[in-house]
Write an enzyme that holds these catalytic residues in place. Structure first.
Site, PDB file in Angstrom:
ATOM      1  N   LYS A  45     -13.027  23.333  11.687  1.00 56.31           N
ATOM      2  CA  LYS A  45     -12.922  21.964  12.205  1.00 56.31           C
ATOM      3  C   LYS A  45     -14.199  21.194  11.913  1.00 56.31           C
ATOM      4  CE  LYS A  45     -13.899  19.753  15.990  1.00 56.31           C
ATOM      5  NZ  LYS A  45     -14.175  18.388  15.515  1.00 56.31           N
ATOM      6  N   CYS A  78     -31.228  19.867  13.079  1.00 53.44           N
ATOM      7  CA  CYS A  78     -31.509  20.705  14.248  1.00 53.44           C
ATOM      8  C   CYS A  78     -32.907  21.313  14.185  1.00 53.44           C
ATOM      9  CB  CYS A  78     -30.447  21.785  14.378  1.00 53.44           C
ATOM     10  SG  CYS A  78     -30.075  22.586  12.827  1.00 53.44           S
ATOM     11  N   GLU A  95     -25.339  28.188  16.662  1.00 52.17           N
ATOM     12  CA  GLU A  95     -26.556  27.579  16.100  1.00 52.17           C
ATOM     13  C   GLU A  95     -26.671  26.218  16.743  1.00 52.17           C
ATOM     14  OE1 GLU A  95     -28.737  25.321  14.467  1.00 52.17           O
ATOM     15  OE2 GLU A  95     -27.719  25.440  12.526  1.00 52.17           O
ATOM     16  N   GLU A 123     -34.081  16.931  22.620  1.00 49.91           N
ATOM     17  CA  GLU A 123     -33.750  16.724  21.210  1.00 49.91           C
ATOM     18  C   GLU A 123     -33.243  15.292  21.039  1.00 49.91           C
ATOM     19  OE1 GLU A 123     -30.275  18.806  19.582  1.00 49.91           O
ATOM     20  OE2 GLU A 123     -31.510  19.341  17.869  1.00 49.91           O
TER      21      GLU A 123
HETATM   22  P1  NDP Z   1     -21.303  18.417  19.515  1.00 54.64           P
HETATM   23  O1  NDP Z   1     -21.922  19.691  19.906  1.00 54.64           O
HETATM   24  O2  NDP Z   1     -20.402  17.741  20.468  1.00 54.64           O
HETATM   25  O3  NDP Z   1     -20.502  18.584  18.152  1.00 54.64           O
HETATM   26  C1  NDP Z   1     -20.474  19.707  17.317  1.00 54.64           C
HETATM   27  C2  NDP Z   1     -19.047  20.100  16.963  1.00 54.64           C
HETATM   28  O4  NDP Z   1     -18.375  20.635  18.107  1.00 54.64           O
HETATM   29  C3  NDP Z   1     -18.178  18.928  16.502  1.00 54.64           C
HETATM   30  O5  NDP Z   1     -17.268  19.357  15.538  1.00 54.64           O
HETATM   31  C4  NDP Z   1     -17.483  18.561  17.795  1.00 54.64           C
HETATM   32  O6  NDP Z   1     -16.345  17.793  17.601  1.00 54.64           O
HETATM   33  C5  NDP Z   1     -17.176  19.919  18.363  1.00 54.64           C
HETATM   34  N1  NDP Z   1     -16.921  19.925  19.806  1.00 54.64           N
HETATM   35  C6  NDP Z   1     -17.216  18.991  20.732  1.00 54.64           C
HETATM   36  N2  NDP Z   1     -16.824  19.402  21.968  1.00 54.64           N
HETATM   37  C7  NDP Z   1     -16.280  20.622  21.816  1.00 54.64           C
HETATM   38  C8  NDP Z   1     -15.715  21.575  22.720  1.00 54.64           C
HETATM   39  N3  NDP Z   1     -15.652  21.358  24.019  1.00 54.64           N
HETATM   40  N4  NDP Z   1     -15.264  22.750  22.229  1.00 54.64           N
HETATM   41  C9  NDP Z   1     -15.363  23.023  20.906  1.00 54.64           C
HETATM   42  N5  NDP Z   1     -15.867  22.146  20.007  1.00 54.64           N
HETATM   43  C10 NDP Z   1     -16.333  20.973  20.452  1.00 54.64           C
HETATM   44  O7  NDP Z   1     -22.453  17.441  19.095  1.00 54.64           O
HETATM   45  P2  NDP Z   1     -22.400  15.850  19.127  1.00 54.64           P
HETATM   46  O8  NDP Z   1     -21.779  15.390  17.889  1.00 54.64           O
HETATM   47  O9  NDP Z   1     -21.796  15.338  20.401  1.00 54.64           O
HETATM   48  O10 NDP Z   1     -23.932  15.485  19.159  1.00 54.64           O
HETATM   49  C11 NDP Z   1     -24.621  15.446  20.414  1.00 54.64           C
HETATM   50  C12 NDP Z   1     -26.011  15.947  20.277  1.00 54.64           C
HETATM   51  O11 NDP Z   1     -25.984  17.297  19.869  1.00 54.64           O
HETATM   52  C13 NDP Z   1     -26.829  15.255  19.206  1.00 54.64           C
HETATM   53  O12 NDP Z   1     -27.397  14.096  19.696  1.00 54.64           O
HETATM   54  C14 NDP Z   1     -27.834  16.306  18.876  1.00 54.64           C
HETATM   55  O13 NDP Z   1     -28.892  16.255  19.787  1.00 54.64           O
HETATM   56  C15 NDP Z   1     -27.086  17.596  19.044  1.00 54.64           C
HETATM   57  N6  NDP Z   1     -26.562  18.146  17.781  1.00 54.64           N
HETATM   58  C16 NDP Z   1     -27.160  19.231  17.271  1.00 54.64           C
HETATM   59  C17 NDP Z   1     -26.729  19.753  16.071  1.00 54.64           C
HETATM   60  C18 NDP Z   1     -27.364  20.948  15.476  1.00 54.64           C
HETATM   61  O14 NDP Z   1     -27.176  21.203  14.283  1.00 54.64           O
HETATM   62  N7  NDP Z   1     -28.079  21.745  16.224  1.00 54.64           N
HETATM   63  C19 NDP Z   1     -25.660  19.144  15.312  1.00 54.64           C
HETATM   64  C20 NDP Z   1     -25.032  18.031  15.961  1.00 54.64           C
HETATM   65  C21 NDP Z   1     -25.503  17.558  17.142  1.00 54.64           C
HETATM   66  P3  NDP Z   1     -16.528  16.207  17.591  1.00 54.64           P
HETATM   67  O15 NDP Z   1     -17.373  15.871  16.431  1.00 54.64           O
HETATM   68  O16 NDP Z   1     -15.175  15.753  17.416  1.00 54.64           O
HETATM   69  O17 NDP Z   1     -17.142  15.834  18.902  1.00 54.64           O
END
Ligand code: NDP
Length: 491
Positions: free
Chosen positions: A195, A303, A269, A400
């Protein structure tokens, strides 16, 4: 008349040396109006869709499916069938051929993918072209090499695939995170349901074309799009054997809670708040380049971004002066312009989060610096930002931000640098800048971070394991270590 005596010709010196725009043409990419899910080698029609946009100007790009629990169930069933029908028992040397093919096709279609990545995600084309695409292809090449050598990678442990892997990826490196997840899973004989993030599904959907071109057997890789609900449905799907997640610590913890007691395998991660530590004997200009790369690369949506800069007190002033001067030369603008250094913020929600945290920094008493730059009116933009006068307790030093925002702190001794650097719930990466090899070793052995770079930053290689400590998650991706989460052992 000698050369020297020749009268110098008067040349008109332009008063303005700004770059002319050099936009990459988007004609190479064909975006469909509407996308369904790629399940069992077929496109399934979605009942509900949402619009994915270009963050640079909010232009709608395509309607993308919002997969339901039932859609996810079908995708998992397709993956299970493909697993049982031959993929898991295919000789490694045969699986490798598919992975090599995928890698080569990605190389051949690199420009098309790079343009689409920049359009849908907002990152500068020079990054998608020079970093995301080459690394994604390299990942498939690298794991293709392992596919027939698993017995050698884990001698006497009789490795076998885990089964169906559910993979959930974020929006900051959409294709690269897909490669990090899909390549080792397939190399080990698993099948996949992936996904992509809600805001950046398009390169994953284009990747389905690559799968067809490579003639990968139907159902080995399935792609379902949608928001967090789709991710949650995948996590809860009973027939998934392993979940691999990259994203926020908050969602990672939620997934861990849901999987507790189910026996499903999990790797996480998650976030980071990396310390980039500059000692007084470091090559300052080189360090400034590393600091800039560490936090402004991909708009800081990284990240492992070096978001906390620790500077030894004696070089604080010259270093900050050099850094602020360097910031004035960063070009913020159209992600498709080959001259842009910093592109658009990925989404309205992320921009809001950055603004809120930056406002908290000002309110708590830090000093803000932003170079003069004209931000486009449409789309999501944030100027590169440096905060000085930051205390360890400020939110901008703790949380972050995931944006182009750097917090500068100081230290006097290596012990103090270490204590401050490790004072975070995260532990994904760190950087050390010094000319002394012994100090590099002393620091790297004590920094609680999964990756430590010395006199460089944000360097990635498929052969090198990547992953975190503490709230940055567990499990490793990349290298031989990256195979383990996708294998079971008969010991
Ligand atoms: P999320 O953790 O929400 O998104 C990561 C993935 O998980 C996306 O595909 C998301 O879908 C999906 N997801 C969201 N909720 C669920 C759930 N309950 N169960 C399973 N999968 C889920 O990150 P965000 O996009 O909301 O970003 C928020 C913050 O997270 C950022 O501001 C940043 O600080 C951090 N972040 C860190 C990352 C890293 O690489 N360490 C990467 C991205 C974000 P969808 O996109 O549809 O919400």
């Amino acid at each position: 008349m000698t050369e020297i005596d020749k009268p110098q010709r008067e040349v008109d010196v332009p008063a303005d040396w700004t770059y002319a725009s050099a936009p990459e043409s988007r004609d190479i990419v064909h975006i469909r109006d509407r996308y369904g899910y790629y399940v069992g080698g077929e496109w399934l029609e979605p009942a509900e869709t949402y619009e994915t946009i270009a963050p640079r100007d909010e232009e709608p790009l395509a309607a993308v499916g919002q997969a339901t629990t039932e859609d996810v169930r079908r995708a998992v069933a397709a993956a299970r069938t493909a697993y049982a029908d031959g993929w898991s028992s295919l000789p490694g040397s045969e699986r490798a051929k598919y992975l090599f093919r995928i890698a080569r096709i990605l190389q051949e279609r690199a420009r098309e993918f790079a343009v689409l990545e920049s359009l849908n995600g907002g990152k500068p084309i020079k990054e998608s072209r020079d970093v995301d695409l080459p690394l994604a292809a390299a990942h498939f090449f690298y794991y293709a090499g392992w596919a027939d050598k698993l017995e050698y990678a884990f001698p006497n442990r009789r490795p076998r695939p885990v089964g169906v892997a559910g993979q959930i990826i974020p929006w900051n490196f959409p294709l690269l995170m897909l490669a990090w997840k899909v390549a080792p899973a397939l190399a080990c004989g698993n099948t996949v349901v992936l996904k992509p993030a809600e805001t950046t599904p398009l390169t994953a959907l284009l990747f389905c074309d690559v799968l067809r071109q490579a003639e990968l057997p139907d159902g080995v890789v399935n792609i379902v799009t949608g928001d967090g609900r789709t991710g949650a449905a995948l996590v809860e799907s009973e027939d998934v054997d392993k979940i691999a997640f990259t994203g926020s610590t908050e969602v990672g913890k939620e997934i861990q809670r849901r999987l507790a007691g189910t026996g499903k395998r999990l790797t996480l991660e998650l976030g980071g708040k990396a310390a980039n530590i500059v000692f007084d004997d470091a090559a300052l200009d080189q360090a400034v380049e590393g600091i800039v790369n560490g936090i402004y690369f991909n708009q800081g949506h990284v990240c492992c971004a070096g978001s906390r800069l620790f500077v030894q007190e004696s070089i604080y002033e010259p270093l900050v002066a050099k850094l602020e001067r360097r910031l004035t030369t960063l070009r913020v603008g159209d992600p498709l312009d080959k001259n842009s250094d910093v592109g658009a913020i990925n989404s309205a929600a992320q921009l809001e989060k950055i603004r809120e945290l930056v406002a908290s920094g000002v309110e708590e008493g830090a000093e803000i610096y932003q170079p003069p730059c004209v931000l486009p009116e449409k789309g999501y933009w944030f100027a590169p930002t440096v905060f000085t006068n930051v205390a360890q307790s400020y939110r901008i030093a703790q949380e972050e931000i995931f944006g182009p925002v750097l917090s500068v702190l100081t230290f006097r001794t290596p012990e103090e640098a270490l204590e401050k650097a490790n004072n975070t719930p995260y532990g994904l990466s760190a950087g050390v800048w010094t000319e002394k090899g012994s100090r590099i070793l002393w620091m790297t052995q004590r920094l609680r971070a999964g990756v430590v770079w010395a006199n460089t930053f944000n360097r990635f290689d498929p052969a090198s394991p990547f992953g975190g400590y503490k709230e940055s998650g567990f499990g490793r991706e990349g290298g031989r270590h990256g195979l383990e989460p996708y294998l079971e052992f008969e010991e």
